[in-house]
Design an enzyme around this catalytic site. Structure first.
Site, short mmCIF file in Angstrom:
data_model
loop_
_atom_site.label_atom_id
_atom_site.label_comp_id
_atom_site.label_asym_id
_atom_site.label_seq_id
_atom_site.Cartn_x
_atom_site.Cartn_y
_atom_site.Cartn_z
N LYS A 103 0.85 -1.21 0.00
CA LYS A 103 0.00 0.00 0.00
C LYS A 103 0.88 1.25 0.00
CE LYS A 103 -1.61 1.45 4.01
NZ LYS A 103 -1.21 2.85 4.35
N ASN A 104 1.89 1.26 0.86
CA ASN A 104 2.68 2.48 1.04
C ASN A 104 3.67 2.74 -0.08
OD1 ASN A 104 1.22 2.87 3.29
ND2 ASN A 104 2.84 2.46 4.76
N ARG A 127 -4.96 10.94 4.05
CA ARG A 127 -3.93 11.98 4.07
C ARG A 127 -2.83 11.69 3.07
NH1 ARG A 127 0.36 11.68 6.12
NH2 ARG A 127 0.43 13.90 6.64
N CYS A 152 -4.63 12.84 12.70
CA CYS A 152 -5.36 11.57 12.66
C CYS A 152 -5.14 10.85 13.98
CB CYS A 152 -4.85 10.72 11.50
SG CYS A 152 -3.18 10.16 11.75
N ARG A 204 -0.07 15.32 11.98
CA ARG A 204 0.58 14.88 10.73
C ARG A 204 0.96 16.12 9.91
NH1 ARG A 204 -0.70 9.53 9.76
NH2 ARG A 204 1.11 9.51 8.40
N ASP A 235 5.19 1.18 11.82
CA ASP A 235 3.95 0.53 11.35
C ASP A 235 3.82 -0.91 11.83
OD1 ASP A 235 3.81 2.20 8.11
OD2 ASP A 235 3.38 2.86 10.15
N ARG A 243 -8.51 -0.41 5.11
CA ARG A 243 -7.67 0.57 4.40
C ARG A 243 -6.35 -0.05 3.99
NH1 ARG A 243 -9.33 5.64 4.77
NH2 ARG A 243 -10.83 6.25 6.37
#
Ligand code: EPZ
Length: 443
Positions: free
Chosen positions: A22-23, A93, A117, A122, A317, A409
């Protein structure tokens, strides 16, 4: 709204392929705005945040279509709108990733300032300072960042990207994208070294960008007039892989992960090994960015110390997921969060399951217990929700994790993938959801 109902105490066994990251995919998708040529991306995960980004790109004149081979085809057809609206940015974001590409290709960008968040403030000050160093004029209008390139376009410069918590991953991505088409040479000092930045640089280089040093704290970019099309396969998701390693370990499981980016996970594998979890490549010679590894753990877990750091340190993470695992270690573990010091919303929820944790500011001491007991718990952000699922897999009895939209997500069909390994997780309508739930994504 959905919840997961988890029957604990079942051992995970079997094989699973790790999805695309995802990132990595989010800034890579945004980079499609840098060219008018066709862009084909493979291994883009099917996640809520990815769908949000694709919706934003369509609004910015860059529609996509699904190819027969499962890849995504994107191509800019219209340059007229360069406005990333508030109601898109507030739900994700990472939309800030379009700022650099829009500015570089269209000379103007209007992107809603992302709010905070669940995991903390952030800010994007480093993004904006970096773009201003390349000659952009930056202003704030009605909550939107308005960035304009000078008449002759962006110009190369030396940009310092260091902040109080280290560098910035998406900030480095923004400056990297902007610098690819800036006149002259750009030095990005104190660049983020995360593997996802390296993957983005791989794609940009294939588009014709001239980049050296991606993955190191100093990236040098020599601007080019335009970028071409590309076919790129997104790197595997190291955070999904680490999450599944913790899930296997907490159930004393035996799980083989395919397409695992083990070469980007040395810090995490080191901490798991110290806790008594074995992560062994199936064969030493294969591609260590897409390796097959076998994850096993004994019945007893040793307590360890973890401090989250920018890459190549232990990734923030994976902090919550490792915490879930350490609730059952034989002694006291210490976890210090140096990237997002308030990233501990999972602590109170795990305490409802019998975990014993003591927070002092950015540090939590976890006093291992013999067992966790199932309970209804509330997910608050993406990785916290993953940690509650991990705890539920090991807990005695039933755990209900509410608000799993957070989980969706960043994890594709997570309950199906866990059940394929022997878990018993059922997705149901949310049982305790309050009518209004906060918007906003930490990712
Ligand atoms: C990326 O977010 C990831 N998201 C995050 O993953 C990850 O936690 C984070 O990097 C750190 O590794 C994506 O890649 C989509 P940062 P990013 O800018 O780039 C401070 C997940 O769970 N900072 O590297 O937004 C900031 O407050 C998500 O998948 C500034 O001070 O994070 C933080 O303390 C969550 N000024 C630190 O730097 C800035 O201008 C690192 O943030 C920017 C950041």
């Amino acid at each position: 709204m959905h919840a997961f109902v988890i029957e604990g105490g079942r051992r995970l066994e079997g094989r699973l392929r790790i999805n695309g990251s995802k990132n990595a995919a989010l800034p890579i998708l945004a980079a499609s705005l840098l060219t008018d040529q066709p862009v084909t991306l493979r291994d883009v995960p099917d996640l809520a945040d990815i769908r949000n980004m694709l919706g934003l790109l369509a609004e910015l004149g860059c529609p996509h279509s699904k190819r027969d081979d499962g890849g995504l085809a994107l191509r800019v057809t219209n340059h007229s709108s360069s406005h990333a609206r508030y109601d898109v940015v507030r739900t994700m974001r990472a939309s800030i990733s379009v700022l650099g590409p829009l500015l570089a290709r269209r000379g103007v960008a209007r992107v809603s300032m992302p709010g905070g968040c669940a995991i903390g403030d952030r800010p994007v000050d480093l993004h904006l300072r970096g773009l201003a160093a390349l000659g952009a004029s930056i202003s704030l209008d009605q909550g939107d960042i308005v960035a304009r390139a000078p008449a002759g376009g962006l110009r190369g410069a030396t940009v310092f990207m260091g902040g109080p918590f280290g560098s910035t991953v998406l900030g480095t991505a923004n400056i990297l994208c902007a610098a690819t088409m800036a006149r002259g040479e750009t030095i990005i000092e104190s660049a983020a070294c995360e593997p996802e930045v390296v993957d983005l640089a791989r794609m940009l280089t294939a588009m014709g960008a001239r980049i050296e040093g991606a993955g190191s704290p100093r990236i040098v970019v020599r601007g080019v007039d335009q970028l071409g099309g590309v076919e790129h396969t997104v790197m595997p998701d190291r955070i999904e892989a680490g999450t599944l390693m913790c899930a296997a370990a907490i159930t004393n499981g035996d799980v083989t992960l395919e397409n695992c980016p083990i070469d980007t996970m040395i810090a995490a594998v080191d901490r798991l090994a110290c806790a008594g979890v074995s992560v062994r490549p199936a064969s030493p010679t294969e591609d260590r960015l897409r390796a097959t590894v076998r994850v096993t753990a004994g019945r007893y877990l040793a307590p360890i110390e973890i401090t989250t750091q920018p890459h190549p340190g232990f990734p923030t993470d994976l902090q919550a997921q490792m915490m879930a695992l350490l609730t059952l270690a034989e002694g006291n573990s210490v976890v210090t969060e140096k990237i997002f010091p308030d990233r501990f919303l999972h602590v109170a929820e795990m305490a409802r399951m019998g975990a014993r944790m003591f927070r002092q500011g950015p540090t939590v001491v976890i006093s291992g217990v013999r067992k966790l007991r199932g309970a209804p718990v509330m997910a608050s952000d993406l990785r916290a929700s993953a940690s509650l699922v991990i705890a539920g897999l090991a807990a005695e009895g039933t755990t209900t994790v509410n608000r799993v939209y957070h989980l969706d997500r960043g994890y594709e069909r997570f309950e199906e993938r866990l059940n394929a390994l022997g878990a018993r997780v059922e997705r149901v309508g949310d049982r305790t959801l309050a009518p209004n739930q906060p918007a906003g994504s930490e990712a």
